[in-house]
Design a protein around this motif. Sequence first.
Motif, mmCIF file in Angstrom:
data_model
loop_
_atom_site.group_PDB
_atom_site.id
_atom_site.type_symbol
_atom_site.label_atom_id
_atom_site.label_comp_id
_atom_site.label_asym_id
_atom_site.label_seq_id
_atom_site.Cartn_x
_atom_site.Cartn_y
_atom_site.Cartn_z
ATOM 1 N N ARG A 73 65.587 -56.191 -10.019
ATOM 2 C CA ARG A 73 65.155 -55.894 -8.638
ATOM 3 C C ARG A 73 64.041 -54.844 -8.632
ATOM 4 N NH1 ARG A 73 70.555 -56.830 -8.129
ATOM 5 N NH2 ARG A 73 71.174 -54.642 -8.220
ATOM 6 N N ALA A 74 64.152 -53.828 -9.485
ATOM 7 C CA ALA A 74 63.103 -52.800 -9.557
ATOM 8 C C ALA A 74 61.783 -53.405 -10.033
ATOM 9 C CB ALA A 74 63.536 -51.664 -10.486
ATOM 10 N N LEU A 75 61.845 -54.284 -11.020
ATOM 11 C CA LEU A 75 60.624 -54.946 -11.502
ATOM 12 C C LEU A 75 60.011 -55.814 -10.410
ATOM 13 C CD1 LEU A 75 61.852 -55.917 -15.071
ATOM 14 C CD2 LEU A 75 59.905 -54.412 -14.554
ATOM 15 N N HIS A 76 60.850 -56.525 -9.672
ATOM 16 C CA HIS A 76 60.353 -57.368 -8.578
ATOM 17 C C HIS A 76 59.684 -56.506 -7.497
ATOM 18 C CE1 HIS A 76 60.052 -60.497 -5.584
ATOM 19 N NE2 HIS A 76 60.678 -59.696 -4.736
ATOM 20 N N ARG A 77 60.358 -55.432 -7.093
ATOM 21 C CA ARG A 77 59.774 -54.544 -6.061
ATOM 22 C C ARG A 77 58.446 -53.961 -6.541
ATOM 23 N NH1 ARG A 77 65.046 -52.703 -5.624
ATOM 24 N NH2 ARG A 77 64.526 -50.905 -6.922
ATOM 25 N N HIS A 78 58.388 -53.564 -7.805
ATOM 26 C CA HIS A 78 57.164 -52.977 -8.353
ATOM 27 C C HIS A 78 56.018 -53.993 -8.333
ATOM 28 C CE1 HIS A 78 54.713 -50.290 -10.750
ATOM 29 N NE2 HIS A 78 54.452 -51.293 -11.557
ATOM 30 N N ARG A 79 56.301 -55.210 -8.754
ATOM 31 C CA ARG A 79 55.263 -56.244 -8.747
ATOM 32 C C ARG A 79 54.792 -56.515 -7.320
ATOM 33 N NH1 ARG A 79 55.694 -61.181 -10.184
ATOM 34 N NH2 ARG A 79 53.691 -61.244 -11.187
ATOM 35 N N GLN A 80 55.724 -56.551 -6.372
ATOM 36 C CA GLN A 80 55.360 -56.817 -4.978
ATOM 37 C C GLN A 80 54.533 -55.676 -4.407
ATOM 38 O OE1 GLN A 80 55.961 -59.791 -3.279
ATOM 39 N NE2 GLN A 80 54.363 -58.843 -2.045
ATOM 40 N N ALA B 127 51.065 -55.963 -5.781
ATOM 41 C CA ALA B 127 50.333 -57.060 -5.136
ATOM 42 C C ALA B 127 49.909 -56.668 -3.724
ATOM 43 C CB ALA B 127 51.197 -58.318 -5.109
ATOM 44 N N ASP B 128 50.802 -56.014 -2.996
ATOM 45 C CA ASP B 128 50.470 -55.575 -1.637
ATOM 46 C C ASP B 128 49.316 -54.581 -1.643
ATOM 47 O OD1 ASP B 128 52.527 -57.158 -0.694
ATOM 48 O OD2 ASP B 128 53.909 -55.482 -0.344
ATOM 49 N N LEU B 129 49.332 -53.675 -2.606
ATOM 50 C CA LEU B 129 48.272 -52.671 -2.702
ATOM 51 C C LEU B 129 46.929 -53.329 -3.020
ATOM 52 C CD1 LEU B 129 48.439 -49.578 -2.371
ATOM 53 C CD2 LEU B 129 48.342 -49.424 -4.855
ATOM 54 N N LEU B 130 46.948 -54.287 -3.927
ATOM 55 C CA LEU B 130 45.704 -54.997 -4.250
ATOM 56 C C LEU B 130 45.191 -55.787 -3.062
ATOM 57 C CD1 LEU B 130 46.525 -56.136 -7.847
ATOM 58 C CD2 LEU B 130 44.712 -54.567 -7.151
ATOM 59 N N GLU C 128 45.651 -55.035 0.037
ATOM 60 C CA GLU C 128 45.101 -54.044 0.967
ATOM 61 C C GLU C 128 43.732 -53.551 0.513
ATOM 62 O OE1 GLU C 128 46.404 -49.850 3.078
ATOM 63 O OE2 GLU C 128 47.927 -51.054 2.072
ATOM 64 N N ALA C 129 43.545 -53.406 -0.788
ATOM 65 C CA ALA C 129 42.275 -52.898 -1.310
ATOM 66 C C ALA C 129 41.156 -53.918 -1.210
ATOM 67 C CB ALA C 129 42.443 -52.474 -2.772
ATOM 68 N N TYR C 130 41.451 -55.181 -1.514
ATOM 69 C CA TYR C 130 40.388 -56.156 -1.667
ATOM 70 C C TYR C 130 40.336 -57.232 -0.598
ATOM 71 C CZ TYR C 130 39.686 -54.025 -6.170
ATOM 72 O OH TYR C 130 39.430 -53.125 -7.175
ATOM 73 N N GLU C 131 41.400 -57.397 0.162
ATOM 74 C CA GLU C 131 41.422 -58.484 1.138
ATOM 75 C C GLU C 131 41.482 -57.993 2.581
ATOM 76 O OE1 GLU C 131 40.908 -61.525 0.136
ATOM 77 O OE2 GLU C 131 41.081 -61.045 -1.978
ATOM 78 N N ALA C 132 42.092 -56.856 2.807
ATOM 79 C CA ALA C 132 42.228 -56.365 4.167
ATOM 80 C C ALA C 132 40.868 -55.955 4.715
ATOM 81 C CB ALA C 132 43.193 -55.179 4.209
ATOM 82 N N ASP C 133 40.556 -56.360 5.908
ATOM 83 C CA ASP C 133 39.283 -56.029 6.541
ATOM 84 C C ASP C 133 39.523 -54.865 7.492
ATOM 85 O OD1 ASP C 133 36.801 -55.888 7.675
ATOM 86 O OD2 ASP C 133 36.916 -57.808 8.710
ATOM 87 N N LEU C 134 39.086 -53.676 7.073
ATOM 88 C CA LEU C 134 39.278 -52.494 7.903
ATOM 89 C C LEU C 134 38.113 -52.269 8.842
ATOM 90 C CD1 LEU C 134 40.759 -50.042 5.274
ATOM 91 C CD2 LEU C 134 41.960 -51.500 6.891
ATOM 92 N N GLY C 135 37.066 -52.988 8.626
ATOM 93 C CA GLY C 135 35.882 -52.841 9.479
ATOM 94 C C GLY C 135 35.098 -51.597 9.129
ATOM 95 N N GLY C 136 33.922 -51.774 8.641
ATOM 96 C CA GLY C 136 33.043 -50.640 8.345
ATOM 97 C C GLY C 136 33.195 -50.079 6.953
ATOM 98 N N GLU C 137 34.283 -50.412 6.246
ATOM 99 C CA GLU C 137 34.460 -49.876 4.897
ATOM 100 C C GLU C 137 33.792 -50.821 3.917
ATOM 101 O OE1 GLU C 137 38.055 -47.833 3.200
ATOM 102 O OE2 GLU C 137 38.234 -49.815 2.316
ATOM 103 N N THR C 138 33.089 -50.246 2.975
ATOM 104 C CA THR C 138 32.445 -51.077 1.949
ATOM 105 C C THR C 138 33.024 -50.795 0.610
ATOM 106 O OG1 THR C 138 30.708 -49.440 1.653
ATOM 107 C CG2 THR C 138 30.286 -51.254 3.178
#
Length: 155
Positions: free
Chosen positions: A130-137, A140-143, A145-155
């Motif tokens: 379960r800890a490994l699964h949570r860590h992987r998730q 993935a969520d952080l990535l 947020e970094a590369y796919e989420a459109d915050l508008g104005g951030e480059t």
Amino acid sequence: MVTGPIQQPSTVVAAARPPARQHRPTHLGDIHALARALAAPAGEPRWRERLITRLDPVRQGFAEHVRVTEGPTGFYAELLHHAPRLDRGVRLLTREHAAIATAITALQHVAELPGVPDEELCGRAGQLLRALHRHRQRGADLLWEAYEADLGGET
């Protein structure tokens, strides 16, 4: 009339491909193998031996994951260069590395002790999975947020 070689436009591949897309965890199959070993009936002959055997590749794969992600040239450093706002999430993932590595080592130690009930091993191994699964998730969520989420104005 054009003379001479035709020049192709240069491309910047590294900027278009985030670090996680360049590296896929190689230890996912090992995690699945550990889960399959855990799912077998604990009363089966050699159940404990199979569990121990499947745990070592998970330990090695996780150590490689930590090596690739942490440090000044790791994926987390690249991630923070691209999206400094994610510092808190990266720190959380780094702390999880230490906790998961400790859990793997503890499970290996307990599994090798005679007399430890199979139920205890099942519980500990389940917590580790379960800890490994949570860590992987979370990673993935952080990535995302970094590369796919459109915050508008951030480059």
